[in-house]
Design a protein around this motif. Structure first.
Motif, PDB file in Angstrom:
ATOM      1  N   ASP A 335       0.783  -1.464  -0.087  1.00  0.00           N
ATOM      2  CA  ASP A 335       0.110  -0.055   0.173  1.00  0.00           C
ATOM      3  C   ASP A 335       0.751   1.290   0.082  1.00  0.00           C
ATOM      4  N   LEU A 336       1.760   1.272   0.740  1.00  0.00           N
ATOM      5  CA  LEU A 336       2.957   2.260   0.875  1.00  0.00           C
ATOM      6  C   LEU A 336       3.500   2.540  -0.576  1.00  0.00           C
ATOM      7  N   THR A 337       3.724   1.456  -1.162  1.00  0.00           N
ATOM      8  CA  THR A 337       4.526   1.665  -2.614  1.00  0.00           C
ATOM      9  C   THR A 337       3.732   2.024  -3.500  1.00  0.00           C
ATOM     10  N   ARG A 338       2.374   1.635  -3.450  1.00  0.00           N
ATOM     11  CA  ARG A 338       1.324   2.353  -4.332  1.00  0.00           C
ATOM     12  C   ARG A 338       1.140   3.872  -4.266  1.00  0.00           C
ATOM     13  N   LEU A 339       1.019   4.258  -2.741  1.00  0.00           N
ATOM     14  CA  LEU A 339       0.997   5.489  -2.487  1.00  0.00           C
ATOM     15  C   LEU A 339       2.149   6.331  -2.857  1.00  0.00           C
ATOM     16  N   LYS A 340       3.391   5.738  -2.673  1.00  0.00           N
ATOM     17  CA  LYS A 340       4.464   6.506  -3.420  1.00  0.00           C
ATOM     18  C   LYS A 340       4.447   6.779  -4.733  1.00  0.00           C
ATOM     19  N   HIS A 341       4.081   5.904  -5.625  1.00  0.00           N
ATOM     20  CA  HIS A 341       3.905   5.827  -7.058  1.00  0.00           C
ATOM     21  C   HIS A 341       2.710   6.818  -7.451  1.00  0.00           C
ATOM     22  N   ASP A 342       1.768   6.824  -6.802  1.00  0.00           N
ATOM     23  CA  ASP A 342       0.611   8.109  -7.086  1.00  0.00           C
ATOM     24  C   ASP A 342       1.207   9.455  -6.830  1.00  0.00           C
ATOM     25  N   CYS A 343       2.015   9.739  -5.708  1.00  0.00           N
ATOM     26  CA  CYS A 343       2.557  11.044  -5.229  1.00  0.00           C
ATOM     27  C   CYS A 343       3.557  11.389  -6.463  1.00  0.00           C
ATOM     28  N   LYS A 344       4.315  10.452  -6.901  1.00  0.00           N
ATOM     29  CA  LYS A 344       5.521  10.881  -7.880  1.00  0.00           C
ATOM     30  C   LYS A 344       4.601  11.099  -9.263  1.00  0.00           C
ATOM     31  N   ALA A 345       3.593  10.363  -9.451  1.00  0.00           N
ATOM     32  CA  ALA A 345       2.918  10.468 -10.753  1.00  0.00           C
ATOM     33  C   ALA A 345       2.259  11.911 -10.651  1.00  0.00           C
ATOM     34  N   HIS A 346       1.560  12.232  -9.554  1.00  0.00           N
ATOM     35  CA  HIS A 346       1.176  13.402  -9.578  1.00  0.00           C
ATOM     36  C   HIS A 346       2.025  14.621  -9.635  1.00  0.00           C
ATOM     37  N   ALA A 347       3.228  14.432  -8.864  1.00  0.00           N
ATOM     38  CA  ALA A 347       4.109  15.406  -9.228  1.00  0.00           C
ATOM     39  C   ALA A 347       4.654  15.620 -10.592  1.00  0.00           C
ATOM     40  N   GLN A 348       4.929  14.567 -11.237  1.00  0.00           N
ATOM     41  CA  GLN A 348       5.356  14.750 -12.790  1.00  0.00           C
ATOM     42  C   GLN A 348       4.420  15.454 -13.653  1.00  0.00           C
ATOM     43  N   SER A 349       3.098  14.985 -13.219  1.00  0.00           N
ATOM     44  CA  SER A 349       2.053  15.481 -14.049  1.00  0.00           C
ATOM     45  C   SER A 349       1.687  17.002 -13.735  1.00  0.00           C
ATOM     46  N   LYS A 350       1.368  17.503 -12.461  1.00  0.00           N
ATOM     47  CA  LYS A 350       1.062  18.522 -12.004  1.00  0.00           C
ATOM     48  C   LYS A 350       2.059  19.548 -11.193  1.00  0.00           C
ATOM     49  N   LEU A 351       3.103  18.905 -11.122  1.00  0.00           N
ATOM     50  CA  LEU A 351       4.145  19.976 -10.175  1.00  0.00           C
ATOM     51  C   LEU A 351       5.497  19.955 -11.082  1.00  0.00           C
TER      52      LEU A 351
END
Length: 413
Positions: A335-351
């Motif tokens: 679950d933590l691995t999935r959460l890390k992936h979601d945060c990094k993907a969000h950063a690459q897309s929006k940040l």
């Protein structure tokens, strides 16, 4: 086009904002010159900051921490043929007028303002607001632009070439950046929250705090608690200055219960590094995360800051902070691995700042010099005089109190 940036220029958040703008503008083909103003620490002996396009203002023994030597500054403008100037957190207003009197348009990156100074921003020809919260205050300005903040996702998203420290084994690691102002960053709130977590749960975690100041001196009342956490291998304090991309690689989660942010640079950096963030449910911090993000912490109290900053300071609920830290300690690894992936993907897309500043060239292309308003000049002059008197009074008072203290110590011996 030649663009100047007037800014503080050493290892701190405000300078990184200027540096990020500098690099973005350079990537768009502009020549950028830095004017490192006096009143704060200089980094002219630091290879990371002593760049060839930097001019260092003569150190001024001034009560105003953004003071500028007028003659030297105007010479810099003329010799470099500066065509527009961006000011970073300029509390002393006269330099904006000096610039416009030379027919050079001015831009402010929005960060610091009070109720009294908001109307004075009319003097600028353009305002760059990097958060929705700032834009909500200045959307009346004819030149206000909303440019969503971001970061260098490639820099912060890559593994360090020469890691200085090793990540803790078999522990869930929470990383926190205290910077130069641990109180504002909520470092004390984080430390207090650890005392409310079940000891058996806490032993499975480690908290790494990176600070540029002594935490014991910042929070002397927490010294026994800090020493206890260190002795039990729960807390690691790294007290030194570290250049970008920093120490995010040491953590699994970025915990940042900050009381107040102008932007919130480290939140974007941490997410780009693949760290889920635990932050206050308050603008501008919550502007960085995606919808229904699960690790926002409720605000328990708010209060006006002593210097009259426009927005109040906010303290997170220590109880909720403790609960969310404990829940992340116990979160299964998949679950933590999935959460890390979601945060990094969000950063690459929006940040991704390089994407977010795509309209920067258009902002500069539409920049127009506005005629100085005599009434506004008078208000600015009054504000500068008042601030100068306040700073001088505070400086004189502090010197008198220090002299009294030294005399007391001498007599007591």
């Amino acid at each position: 086009m030649k663009i100047g940036i007037v800014t503080t220029w050493f290892e701190r958040g405000a300078a990184y904002v200027s540096r990020q703008f500098m690099e973005a503008l350079q990537s768009l083909g502009y020549d950028v010159f830095i004017y490192a103003r006096g009143g704060e620490k200089f980094a002219n002996d630091d290879d990371n900051w002593a760049l060839t396009n930097v001019t260092w203002n003569t150190f001024l023994y001034s009560p105003i921490n953004t003071d500028i030597d007028k003659t030297q500054y105007q010479e810099w403008l003329k010799s470099n043929q500066i065509e527009a100037v961006i000011f970073n957190e300029q509390h002393y207003w006269a330099p904006i007028i000096w610039t416009k009197q030379l027919n050079i348009p001015t831009i402010a990156y929005i960060d610091y303002y009070t109720n009294e100074t908001v109307p004075l921003f009319e003097v600028y020809d353009q305002l760059w607001c990097n958060t929705k919260r700032h834009f909500s205050v200045f959307n009346w300005h004819r030149g206000a632009k909303y440019i969503p903040w971001g970061t260098n996702v490639e820099l912060y998203g890559s593994a360090p070439v020469n890691p200085e420290y090793n990540k803790a084994n078999n522990k869930r690691v929470f990383f926190h950046s205290a910077g130069m102002n641990p109180h504002r960053k909520g470092t004390d709130l984080l430390l207090k929250s650890l005392g409310s977590i079940d000891a058996d749960v806490l032993t499975k975690a480690q908290v790494v705090i990176h600070t540029q100041v002594d935490l014991i001196k910042s929070f002397p009342e927490l010294q026994p608690h800090i020493e206890h956490l260190i002795a039990n291998n729960i807390l690691v304090i790294i007290h030194k200055t570290v250049s970008a991309p920093g120490l995010y690689y040491l953590g699994d989660i970025y915990v940042y219960p900050t009381r107040l942010e102008g932007i919130g640079l480290t939140i974007a950096e941490a997410m780009a590094a693949g760290l889920p963030v635990m932050i206050p449910d308050k603008q501008p911090m919550n502007e960085f995360v995606y919808e229904n993000y699960p690790y926002l912490v409720d605000i328990a109290a708010e209060g006006v800051r002593g210097d009259g900053y426009f927005w109040p300071e906010a303290e997170v609920s220590i109880t909720m902070l403790s609960e969310k830290i404990a829940s992340l300690i116990n979160l299964p690894e998949p679950d933590l691995t999935r959460l890390k992936h979601d945060c990094k993907a969000h950063a690459q897309s929006k940040l991704n700042f390089n994407k977010n500043i795509s309209e920067l060239a258009q902002c500069i292309a539409t920049l127009e010099l506005q005629v100085l308003n005599e009434n506004l000049i008078a208000k600015i002059s009054t504000t500068d005089k008042h601030n100068n008197h306040v700073f001088l009074y505070a400086k004189t008072l502090s010197r008198w109190l220090f002299a009294c203290y030294k005399r007391y110590k001498k007599l007591s011996h």
